[in-house]
Every structure is written in C-alpha cells, then in structure tokens.
Scaffold this motif. Structure first.
Motif, mmCIF file in Angstrom:
data_model
loop_
_atom_site.group_PDB
_atom_site.id
_atom_site.type_symbol
_atom_site.label_atom_id
_atom_site.label_comp_id
_atom_site.label_asym_id
_atom_site.label_seq_id
_atom_site.Cartn_x
_atom_site.Cartn_y
_atom_site.Cartn_z
ATOM 1 N N HIS A 36 -22.947 -15.392 0.932
ATOM 2 C CA HIS A 36 -21.723 -14.594 0.957
ATOM 3 C C HIS A 36 -21.993 -13.123 1.251
ATOM 4 N N GLY A 37 -20.926 -12.431 1.596
ATOM 5 C CA GLY A 37 -21.000 -11.002 1.866
ATOM 6 C C GLY A 37 -20.855 -10.174 0.605
ATOM 7 N N GLY A 38 -20.737 -8.885 0.811
ATOM 8 C CA GLY A 38 -20.621 -7.941 -0.297
ATOM 9 C C GLY A 38 -21.424 -6.674 0.026
ATOM 10 N N PRO A 39 -22.474 -6.400 -0.773
ATOM 11 C CA PRO A 39 -22.862 -7.137 -1.966
ATOM 12 C C PRO A 39 -21.896 -6.908 -3.120
ATOM 13 N N GLY A 40 -21.984 -7.818 -4.099
ATOM 14 C CA GLY A 40 -21.163 -7.736 -5.283
ATOM 15 C C GLY A 40 -20.159 -8.862 -5.402
ATOM 16 N N PHE A 41 -19.750 -9.444 -4.248
ATOM 17 C CA PHE A 41 -18.780 -10.521 -4.295
ATOM 18 C C PHE A 41 -19.446 -11.832 -4.715
ATOM 19 N N HIS A 43 -19.289 -16.400 -3.866
ATOM 20 C CA HIS A 43 -19.119 -17.342 -2.763
ATOM 21 C C HIS A 43 -17.664 -17.700 -2.496
ATOM 22 N N SER A 44 -16.767 -17.397 -3.431
ATOM 23 C CA SER A 44 -15.381 -17.862 -3.285
ATOM 24 C C SER A 44 -14.685 -17.267 -2.067
ATOM 25 N N ILE A 45 -15.215 -16.161 -1.523
ATOM 26 C CA ILE A 45 -14.577 -15.564 -0.339
ATOM 27 C C ILE A 45 -14.675 -16.485 0.876
ATOM 28 N N TYR A 46 -15.541 -17.489 0.820
ATOM 29 C CA TYR A 46 -15.664 -18.449 1.912
ATOM 30 C C TYR A 46 -14.696 -19.625 1.783
ATOM 31 N N ARG A 47 -13.986 -19.698 0.669
ATOM 32 C CA ARG A 47 -13.153 -20.854 0.411
ATOM 33 C C ARG A 47 -11.682 -20.448 0.387
ATOM 34 N N PRO A 48 -10.813 -21.262 1.006
ATOM 35 C CA PRO A 48 -11.032 -22.615 1.521
ATOM 36 C C PRO A 48 -11.379 -22.696 3.008
ATOM 37 N N GLY A 103 -24.752 -16.816 7.133
ATOM 38 C CA GLY A 103 -24.529 -15.573 6.411
ATOM 39 C C GLY A 103 -23.611 -14.661 7.194
ATOM 40 N N ALA A 104 -22.607 -14.107 6.524
ATOM 41 C CA ALA A 104 -21.686 -13.167 7.150
ATOM 42 C C ALA A 104 -21.821 -11.809 6.483
ATOM 43 N N SER A 105 -21.792 -10.752 7.292
ATOM 44 C CA SER A 105 -21.858 -9.379 6.798
ATOM 45 C C SER A 105 -23.129 -9.187 5.971
ATOM 46 N N PHE A 106 -23.034 -8.787 4.706
ATOM 47 C CA PHE A 106 -24.228 -8.662 3.862
ATOM 48 C C PHE A 106 -24.977 -9.988 3.776
ATOM 49 N N GLY A 107 -24.262 -11.099 3.742
ATOM 50 C CA GLY A 107 -24.917 -12.401 3.736
ATOM 51 C C GLY A 107 -25.756 -12.636 4.968
ATOM 52 N N GLY A 108 -25.348 -12.068 6.099
ATOM 53 C CA GLY A 108 -26.159 -12.166 7.306
ATOM 54 C C GLY A 108 -27.439 -11.371 7.196
ATOM 55 N N MET A 109 -27.395 -10.232 6.514
ATOM 56 C CA MET A 109 -28.619 -9.454 6.287
ATOM 57 C C MET A 109 -29.594 -10.243 5.419
#
Length: 307
Positions: A36-41, A43-48, A103-109
């Motif tokens: 997930h992205g963020g940091p701080g968030f 995994h729920s931002i990927y759902r649904p 990975g998206a955004s921070f998750g991509g890093m």
C-alpha cells in the motif's frame, strides 16, 4: 491476521483461494501481493477496487511495519531497505513463492527496494504512480497542482516542494489535506475510503517525510538494472504528486525486454480511481500472460527468448 517478521508483527489479509476446482483438478492461482501507499496508511485503500482480480489471483494485502495494523518496531528501521526486506521475509514466513508484487506510490518505492535487494524472488512486478528517486520533478509538481487546483493550491505546493523554510506547519498541513489532496485524482475519491483507513501519520510526518528524511534522499536508479522479472509500469498523465515523467524514467532505466509502460491520459494519482476498467484490464492481461523464465543477471533479450 498477524505474522512475526524481522522482529515485528505484521498484519495481512487474504482475498480468494490459492487453489480452486477446475474440472478434475485443483487449479493454482498466483499470489498478488499488494504493497500500500502512504506511508502511514493501511491496505484498505486498495479495497474494493482490486477485489476484481481475485478470480485470477489470490490477493494478499500487507500493512508495512509502522503502518496500519502492523507493529512499529524501532523507528530507525522505518527505511525502504527494511520495508523491502520485510516483504521478502514475509513471503518466506508464509511460504509464498514467486509472488506478483504490486506497489502504488509509496508502495511502489517499497516494491523497488524489495526487488532490487531480492531480484530472484518475485515472478512479476507492477509499479503504479511512483518514483525511484526522492524529490524528483518538484517544479513540475507545483505546475500541475496549480493547474488543477488553482493559485491557492499552487502556493501550497510551492511552499511544500520549492521553499526551504522547513516543513509545513499544522495550518498548512490541514490546508493541504483539505485543498490539495482532492487534486491528486481527476475523479473524486470515495470519502469512505479515508474514513475506513487506519492512518498513522507519524511515520510520514516525523520520519520518512520529515525534513531531510529518506523520502527526499533515496535513489534506487543505480540498482534498477538488477531487476530480472517482467515489470509493468503505469502512471497518470495528470498526476501532480508523482508526475508521469517519474514513471517514464523508471521504465527507461529497466532492461527493455522486461518492461511494459502504460500512460493513462486524463488520469491522476493511482490511476485505478480515475480509470478502473482500463487500468484493471491492463493489470489482468499482465498477470495472465504466460510465464517467462528469468534470464541470468546481465543476459540480453536473446538469452531470455531461448530460456
């Protein structure tokens, strides 16, 4: 669910079965590991949104250390190297082999840190709206925020990215959340997504993105040539926080026989929010593509074709 990894308990969730009935056999689905992205968030931002892929992959959602429902561990280990190593150790702990890592955004890093440190581990890599070096394209960011948000948002972006007076104060941070965050995407985000998320802002404000924090200093470009798995890079041409040029730079730095670069016109940050059907169709096609045996490190396209 939690699992102990590198001294901390990491939270994860699973959507879909690993094996599904298929006539006389049980068909095995690949694991799609979501960072997930963020940091701080969390995994729920990927759902649904990404649940639509659970028919072709078992989706595993992971909260990074210090994020979401995972334990903090020592702050000095809130680094891309550690987060990347946690991904590898998490897979080892759960017996996940050949994951497809998204990975998206921070998750991509984090995904880039993971794959450059463990290049033989993933089967495929999906990078969305991210960058491989911190603090890139600052003036471009300001221009895009002003274009889509007007002078007030442009002034906030100029203060954040170009002026050296130090971090945003509380009033400026509140204004950023109220005025600039809605500009990240072209289509309004579901307001319930932010309400559902476990947002632990300290990992960003007081560590990763603090003044002179790693978010402005990291540079993974020297190691991108180590990537050996097929890689899909996606970005929105109207993304003000990680402009499309950042994704183009990643694609250009990867071994050309491995990379697929997709630009989405009229889309902002994360692309799935603004063009869910188009984005998920590209990701689905990438996941379903026949496997290609990785070439030895340093080998060219001819070696890959013969594998």
């Amino acid at each position: 669910m939690h699992v102990s990894v590198n001294g901390v308990r990491l939270f994860f969730d699973v959507e879909g079965a690993k094996f599904v009935p298929d006539g006389p056999t049980m068909r095995e689905k690949p694991v799609l590991l979501m960072l997930h992205g963020g940091p701080g968030f969390d995994h729920s931002i990927y759902r649904p949104a990404y649940s639509a892929l659970s028919d072709i992959a078992q989706i595993v959602y992971l909260d990074h250390r210090g994020n979401g429902r995972s334990e903090d561990g020592p702050r000095e280990r809130w680094t891309l190297a550690q987060w990347g190593d946690d991904v590898h150790a998490f897979c080892e702990a759960l017996g996940i082999v050949d994951p497809i890592v998204l990975g998206a955004s921070f998750g991509g890093m984090v995904a880039l840190a993971y794959v450059t440190r463990h290049p033989d581990h993933p089967s495929r890599l999906i990078l969305i709206s991210t960058e491989a070096a911190g603090g890139s394209y600052r003036e471009r960011r300001v221009a895009l925020f002003e274009r889509f948000g007007g002078p007030e948002v442009g002034a906030l972006a100029r203060r954040r990215f170009l002026e050296p007076e130090g971090p945003l104060d509380q009033a400026e941070r509140d204004a950023w959340l109220r005025l600039a965050m809605p500009v990240y995407t072209r289509m309004p985000r579901d307001p319930d997504m932010a309400r559902r998320a476990v947002n632990r802002r300290e990992v960003a404000l007081h560590w990763f993105a603090r003044p002179d924090g790693e978010s402005d200093r990291f540079n993974l470009f020297p190691d991108l040539g180590r990537i050996r798995c097929p890689t899909l890079v996606l970005g929105g041409e109207d993304d003000p926080i990680h402009p499309i040029e950042s994704q183009a730079d990643i694609a250009a730095a990867l071994p050309p026989h491995l990379v697929q670069f997709e630009r989405f016109a009229g889309c902002g940050h994360g692309v799935v929010n603004d063009a869910p059907e188009r984005t998920l169709a590209v990701i689905r096609d990438f996941i379903l593509r026949p496997k290609v045996k990785p070439a030895p490190e340093g080998a060219g396209f001819e070696t890959l074709q013969k594998a």
